[in-house]
Write an enzyme that holds these catalytic residues in place. Structure first.
Site, PDB file in Angstrom:
ATOM      1  N   ASP A 191       0.828  -1.219   0.000  1.00 50.37           N
ATOM      2  CA  ASP A 191       0.000   0.000   0.000  1.00 50.37           C
ATOM      3  C   ASP A 191       0.856   1.259   0.000  1.00 50.37           C
ATOM      4  O   ASP A 191       0.542   2.231   0.634  1.00 50.37           O
ATOM      5  CB  ASP A 191      -0.914  -0.003   1.247  1.00 50.37           C
ATOM      6  CG  ASP A 191      -1.975   1.077   1.166  1.00 50.37           C
ATOM      7  OD1 ASP A 191      -2.147   1.663   0.085  1.00 50.37           O
ATOM      8  OD2 ASP A 191      -2.631   1.339   2.188  1.00 50.37           O
ATOM      9  N   HIS A 326     -10.164  -0.430  -7.036  1.00 54.68           N
ATOM     10  CA  HIS A 326      -9.893   0.659  -6.081  1.00 54.68           C
ATOM     11  C   HIS A 326      -8.974   1.728  -6.691  1.00 54.68           C
ATOM     12  O   HIS A 326      -9.279   2.928  -6.643  1.00 54.68           O
ATOM     13  CB  HIS A 326      -9.285   0.058  -4.818  1.00 54.68           C
ATOM     14  CG  HIS A 326      -8.939   1.040  -3.756  1.00 54.68           C
ATOM     15  ND1 HIS A 326      -9.852   1.926  -3.230  1.00 54.68           N
ATOM     16  CD2 HIS A 326      -7.745   1.290  -3.120  1.00 54.68           C
ATOM     17  CE1 HIS A 326      -9.253   2.677  -2.312  1.00 54.68           C
ATOM     18  NE2 HIS A 326      -7.986   2.321  -2.229  1.00 54.68           N
TER      19      HIS A 326
HETATM   20  C1  HEM Z   1      -8.802  -0.001   4.594  1.00 53.02           C
HETATM   21  C2  HEM Z   1      -9.009   0.811   3.574  1.00 53.02           C
HETATM   22  C3  HEM Z   1      -8.106   0.859   2.368  1.00 53.02           C
HETATM   23  C4  HEM Z   1      -7.328  -0.101   1.816  1.00 53.02           C
HETATM   24  C5  HEM Z   1      -7.190  -1.557   2.247  1.00 53.02           C
HETATM   25  C6  HEM Z   1      -6.653   0.491   0.694  1.00 53.02           C
HETATM   26  C7  HEM Z   1      -5.752  -0.179  -0.114  1.00 53.02           C
HETATM   27  C8  HEM Z   1      -5.045   0.405  -1.136  1.00 53.02           C
HETATM   28  C9  HEM Z   1      -4.037  -0.261  -1.906  1.00 53.02           C
HETATM   29  C10 HEM Z   1      -3.590  -1.704  -1.706  1.00 53.02           C
HETATM   30  C11 HEM Z   1      -3.568   0.617  -2.807  1.00 53.02           C
HETATM   31  C12 HEM Z   1      -2.478   0.336  -3.842  1.00 53.02           C
HETATM   32  C13 HEM Z   1      -1.131   0.800  -3.384  1.00 53.02           C
HETATM   33  C14 HEM Z   1      -0.644   2.040  -4.065  1.00 53.02           C
HETATM   34  O1  HEM Z   1      -0.838   2.175  -5.270  1.00 53.02           O
HETATM   35  O2  HEM Z   1      -0.060   2.893  -3.350  1.00 53.02           O
HETATM   36  C15 HEM Z   1      -4.292   1.859  -2.638  1.00 53.02           C
HETATM   37  C16 HEM Z   1      -4.115   3.008  -3.376  1.00 53.02           C
HETATM   38  C17 HEM Z   1      -4.853   4.161  -3.208  1.00 53.02           C
HETATM   39  N1  HEM Z   1      -5.849   4.380  -2.278  1.00 53.02           N
HETATM   40 FE1  HEM Z   1      -6.499   3.077  -0.905  1.00 53.02          FE
HETATM   41  N2  HEM Z   1      -7.045   1.791   0.580  1.00 53.02           N
HETATM   42  C18 HEM Z   1      -7.931   2.062   1.582  1.00 53.02           C
HETATM   43  C19 HEM Z   1      -8.567   3.260   1.832  1.00 53.02           C
HETATM   44  C20 HEM Z   1      -8.508   4.351   1.019  1.00 53.02           C
HETATM   45  C21 HEM Z   1      -9.268   5.557   1.209  1.00 53.02           C
HETATM   46  C22 HEM Z   1     -10.271   5.816   2.335  1.00 53.02           C
HETATM   47  C23 HEM Z   1      -8.921   6.405   0.196  1.00 53.02           C
HETATM   48  C24 HEM Z   1      -9.448   7.787  -0.074  1.00 53.02           C
HETATM   49  C25 HEM Z   1     -10.728   8.110   0.020  1.00 53.02           C
HETATM   50  C26 HEM Z   1      -7.917   5.733  -0.614  1.00 53.02           C
HETATM   51  C27 HEM Z   1      -7.289   6.274  -1.706  1.00 53.02           C
HETATM   52  C28 HEM Z   1      -6.293   5.663  -2.424  1.00 53.02           C
HETATM   53  C29 HEM Z   1      -5.552   6.324  -3.486  1.00 53.02           C
HETATM   54  C30 HEM Z   1      -5.711   7.766  -3.950  1.00 53.02           C
HETATM   55  C31 HEM Z   1      -4.653   5.381  -3.992  1.00 53.02           C
HETATM   56  C32 HEM Z   1      -3.655   5.582  -5.131  1.00 53.02           C
HETATM   57  C33 HEM Z   1      -4.358   5.453  -6.477  1.00 53.02           C
HETATM   58  C34 HEM Z   1      -3.443   5.770  -7.648  1.00 53.02           C
HETATM   59  O3  HEM Z   1      -2.758   6.787  -7.594  1.00 53.02           O
HETATM   60  O4  HEM Z   1      -3.463   5.002  -8.609  1.00 53.02           O
HETATM   61  N3  HEM Z   1      -7.701   4.478  -0.093  1.00 53.02           N
HETATM   62  N4  HEM Z   1      -5.187   1.701  -1.593  1.00 53.02           N
END
Ligand code: HEM
Length: 465
Positions: A191, A326
């Protein structure tokens, strides 16, 4: 473009405080005058961006000799905290900050749609969110302490408590720590791979777009507050910090993957593939389109490979990546939705979360049921909550018609108090086949607040006395 003053910006924002452990101390102010006076003793303890960069270098140099004892400290205030200190929070021109996160979480589809007891019906229905009651109480501020061990954090918090004694009260402490596989959140995915690289601070890797510093820092180039709002000069180089305690139901999530995987594949492979489609990366972080059938950890290791995609080779078909994955919901990069580029440019956040809670034990895994509280202490920074966190949660993750009609919710964090949540694009042979998500979300919001992480000069001139 003027250079960023790294000694004036708190260290967690642009660089991130180095951490194996982290404590969040939520407090209320008891005696504002004395608090302002004693804050002067706390300001020298705050880790600036300049210091965080030095600390990270020191950790690298010390690596061969073992863990370096290092502490990081930042401080942030909610709207009630500003109010207690006699600072006009309305002047900041961020209505969501002014109302606080509980109001946003209770506003149903007009807000974050956090699950809870439903009040009313239809599109205007609200909820009484099923949060930990401590987060429903007034919280004036939060002290963030990071370190290589719990002991280091404890020593620092003892020092701060002594310095601020009788002026404030800690009403809630939350502790996080890296998992044995560092960098992985509790569902098992890396993450820590995509962050917006900031102009004048970061060097982008292949596929990453430079982002104006003003999308994260108030008063810097690219910061465009709501029309009619002129933010006070003291707020320059401050940033809004969103904190959310997000519980993760890991055994339940894993069972869902097993039950709904493509039955033409061996069970483990099918389950991992469905997980990778939900996130858009394999657990190692490798992008799924580079390795469409199996994880290839090599592709998760290279900085110039992990973000080298923009969905332009899959704009309308979701053959390579579901629209509801996601990552694609949170940052659609190139998108089938006309005109989105403009909105997207401002919907950027820097994420700084840390997992909390124990690993899943054998009994939980066998029973497919969580017995212990675990999840993510989600933290993100932006110069405008309405354009950053709130926007991407409400208008992208929670909206089944984004990017296109009927595409579905974000399968990881999408919430909807009115409708059954669905996702599409999970089965490459039939991408429009909807998959129903269970009523019980796998990521359960247990509380949070909106804070301002002031610059060092703001702390000196406006917060302390
Ligand atoms: C328990 C809750 C969450 C989990 C398990 C989760 C998991 C992940 C994972 C595995 C990644 C990919 C790793 C990476 O590219 O850095 C990611 C990326 C991301 N997550 Fe989450 N996330 C969670 C909550 C959130 C929340 C609440 C938000 C915002 C409302 C969010 C926004 C993002 C964003 C902006 C990215 C990068 C997307 C990109 O630039 O392509 N995440 N998340």
């Amino acid at each position: 473009m003027s250079e960023l003053d790294l000694a004036n910006i708190q260290g967690d924002i642009l660089e991130g405080l180095p951490k194996k452990h982290q404590s969040f101390l939520f407090f209320v102010i008891l005696d504002a005058t004395q608090f302002q006076h004693r804050l002067k003793d706390i300001i020298p303890l705050i880790t600036t961006t300049k210091q965080a960069l030095r600390d990270i270098q020191a950790i690298k140099e010390h690596k061969a000799k073992g863990l370096l004892k290092l502490v990081g400290t930042n401080i942030a205030f909610s709207h009630t905290g500003l109010h207690a200190l006699g600072i006009d929070d309305a002047a900041l021109g961020d209505p969501l900050f002014g109302k606080g996160q509980l109001a946003d979480a209770s506003a149903g589809a007009m807000g974050l749609s956090d699950p809870g007891a439903i009040v009313g019906s239809g599109p205007t229905a609200r909820t009484n969110p099923a949060w930990d009651p401590d987060f429903k109480k007034q919280i004036d501020g939060c002290i963030l302490i990071t370190g290589e061990s719990k002991e280091t954090i404890f020593d620092c918090s003892k020092d701060i408590l002594t310095k601020l004694t009788n002026t404030f009260k800690i009403i809630k402490e939350v502790h996080g720590h890296l998992r044995p596989e560092e960098g992985r959140e509790h569902f098992g995915f890396d993450d820590n791979l995509s962050q917006p690289p900031i102009k004048g601070f970061d060097t982008p890797n292949t596929g990453e777009q430079l982002t104006e510093p003003g999308l994260i820092l108030i008063g810097e180039e690219g910061n465009a507050p709501l029309s009619g709002v002129t933010r006070p000069a003291w707020a320059k180089d401050s940033s809004f910090l969103v904190f959310r305690k997000l519980q993760q139901l890991v055994p339940e999530f894993n069972k869902f993957l097993d039950d709904n995987s493509d039955k033409n594949l061996p069970p483990k492979q099918g389950s991992e593939l469905l997980g990778a489609h939900l996130v858009r990366r394999w657990k190692s972080g490798a992008p799924i389109d580079l390795d469409p059938t199996e994880d290839n950890p090599d592709n998760g290791k290279f900085k110039n490979r992990v973000n080298d995609f923009d969905y332009s080779n899959d704009l309308t078909a979701q053959i390579r990546c579901p629209f509801t994955a996601h990552l694609r919901k949170m940052n659609p990069r190139a998108s089938k939705k006309p005109g989105l580029e403009f909105v997207q440019k401002s919907a950027r956040i820097i994420r700084r979360g840390i997992p909390y809670g124990p690993e899943v034990n054998e009994h939980e895994a066998e029973a497919h049921a969580s017995k212990h509280d675990r999840g993510l202490l989600f933290v993100c920074y932006q110069s405008d909550i309405g354009k950053g966190f709130h926007f991407i949660q409400q208008f992208w993750a929670n909206d089944p018609n984004f990017p296109g009609k009927g595409d579905g919710h974000d399968g990881i964090i999408g919430q909807d108090i009115n409708n059954q949540r669905t996702i599409t694009g999970m089965y490459p042979q039939n991408v429009s086949k909807p998959l129903l998500l269970p009523k019980q979300v796998f990521v359960v919001p247990l509380g949070g607040e909106y804070f301002l992480s002031p610059s060092i000069s703001a702390l000196n001139t406006t917060f302390a006395a």
